[in-house]
Write an enzyme that holds these catalytic residues in place. Structure first.
Site: not given
Length: 171
Positions: A70, A159, A26
């Site tokens: 976003h 997630e 990650c």
């Protein structure tokens, strides 16, 4: 009494990119389509004998989701992120928001990104664990302005389906 808000069905979602500096897989910029579940317990009160008005809970949560949607989520207080022209110990996060572009390094890799494409969070990581704590604390503060009958709020930031982290904040 407990109320529950399902993030998928209530459209409490956001899609963001993030990085967990130092993590084996990650540690690269990657993204998730998150959704946020909420649980609130308290006494029924007020004119309508509600624990809390669903409209308020969903509205406040949606506002946070919209802010993160976003964008690249940057955990300002991560020790492995080095910012150019920003001192974490002296400068305000608001100074980063005012910049045209933000310049930083993660594990020796340099990035230059328009500040408007980022959300600068006062967190050490942008993990599901830290995001759930951020949501719970932000929502608890906002709800406590109006509601004085609440015991706790628990927020789960997912997630994806089947994996998320929940944080409980007592009032």
């Amino acid at each position: 009494m407990k109320i529950l808000v399902n993030g998928i069905q209530s459209n409490l979602r956001f899609s963001s990119a993030h990085v967990i500096p130092g993590h084996e897989s990650c540690g690269f910029i990657h993204g998730h389509s998150y959704f946020v579940d909420i649980e609130i317990e308290g006494r029924r009160a007020g004119k309508f004998d509600f624990v809390v008005d669903f409209k308020d809970v969903k509205g406040y949560t949606k506002a946070i989701c919209d802010e993160l949607d976003h964008r690249l989520l940057i955990p300002v207080y991560n020790d492995l992120i080095e910012f150019k022209d920003f001192d974490k110990k002296k400068d305000s996060i608001f100074n980063l928001k005012k910049k045209h572009a933000v310049h930083f390094k993660v594990d020796g890799k340099g990035y230059s990104i328009p500040a408007s494409d980022c959300v600068f969070l006062p967190l050490p990581y942008t993990s599901a664990e830290e995001l759930s704590k951020f949501f719970a604390e932000t929502l608890a503060k906002k709800l406590s302005e109006t509601y004085h009958n609440l015991d706790y709020i628990a927020v789960c930031v997912n997630e994806g389906i089947g994996q998320g982290a929940e944080y409980r904040k007592d009032f």
